[in-house]
Each structure stands twice: as structure tokens, then as C-alpha cells.
Design a protein around this motif. Structure first.
Motif, mmCIF file in Angstrom:
data_model
loop_
_atom_site.group_PDB
_atom_site.id
_atom_site.type_symbol
_atom_site.label_atom_id
_atom_site.label_comp_id
_atom_site.label_asym_id
_atom_site.label_seq_id
_atom_site.Cartn_x
_atom_site.Cartn_y
_atom_site.Cartn_z
ATOM 1 N N MET A 21 -3.383 16.631 -39.984
ATOM 2 C CA MET A 21 -3.194 18.269 -40.029
ATOM 3 C C MET A 21 -3.436 18.671 -41.362
ATOM 4 N N THR A 22 -4.428 19.531 -41.828
ATOM 5 C CA THR A 22 -4.523 19.882 -42.987
ATOM 6 C C THR A 22 -3.732 21.123 -43.260
ATOM 7 N N GLU A 24 -4.400 24.242 -44.059
ATOM 8 C CA GLU A 24 -5.104 25.346 -43.336
ATOM 9 C C GLU A 24 -4.566 25.234 -41.882
ATOM 10 N N GLU A 25 -4.651 24.184 -41.118
ATOM 11 C CA GLU A 25 -4.173 24.130 -39.918
ATOM 12 C C GLU A 25 -2.991 24.453 -39.616
ATOM 13 N N THR A 112 -3.384 23.386 -29.086
ATOM 14 C CA THR A 112 -3.636 23.193 -30.636
ATOM 15 C C THR A 112 -2.663 22.117 -31.037
#
Length: 113
Positions: A21-22, A24-25, A112
Motif C-alpha cells: 500500500m502506497t 497515496e492509497e 478496496t
């Protein structure tokens, strides 16, 4: 917390950050939790992010924050975010009994991360 609306009940968040997971995510997930809070009539409080290398530190901090903030509910992106702690439904039930706070799910189907 930044100047919460004290006329609305406080909602805390809990997210398990997965390995790839970045940032941004993660920010997007937090935004979705905040949108859920607003839509459902809550004030969004802190979101506790569980890191793989420090599990269950964020969960323990969340449990303490329930008492500190007198929060009545916690929101997760999906029940799968409790899976790092054990069987998600069992964790949910134990958490609700121990804290008195309701566990809500922003996205019942885990579409998600």
C-alpha cells in the motif's frame, strides 16, 4: 483532531496497511472513512493505522482512545482489516463487548485495500 464538531458523535478509524500500500492509497482510504463519517452524521477522529511490523500496536492504541475520547463507534474500510488480529467477526464481537463501541464498515464488500 482538528477542531471536531462536538455536536456530532465521534468516530475513530482503524486501517491495516498492507505490504504494498502506497501513502497515496492510504490517504485515499482515510478520505473514504472521513466521507463515511460525514455521510453518517459523525465527526471523524483519528485513524489508527496498523503496520505489519508492529501489530497490534495501532489496535491497542485504538482501544485506549475509545476511553480517552469517549468514542461510541469505530469505522473500518472492511472487516478484512481485522483479519491481522484473528477471525474478523470474533475480533469485532470481542472489541464491541470490551469497549462498548460499535464497529461500522464503510465498504461492506472489500473492494478496496
Amino acid at each position: 483532531m482538528n477542531d471536531p464538531d462536538r455536536t456530532k458523535p465521534l468516530l475513530l478509524g482503524y486501517v491495516r496497511q498492507h505490504l504494498l500500500m502506497t501513502q497515496e492509497e492510504l490517504a485515499g482510504v482515510k478520505d473514504r472513512l472521513a466521507t463515511y463519517a460525514t455521510t453518517e452524521g459523525f465527526t471523524m477522529g483519528p485513524v489508527f493505522v496498523e503496520q505489519r511490523e508492529s501489530t497490534p500496536a495501532a489496535f491497542e492504541a485504538l482501544v485506549q482512545a475509545i476511553g480517552q475520547y469517549q468514542a461510541r463507534a469505530v469505522v473500518l474500510p472492511s472487516m478484512l482489516h481485522f483479519a491481522v488480529l484473528g477471525a474478523p467477526l470474533a475480533v469485532k464481537l470481542t472489541f464491541e463487548q470490551a469497549t462498548g463501541a460499535q464497529v461500522l464498515v464503510a465498504c461492506p464488500v472489500d473492494a478496496t485495500p
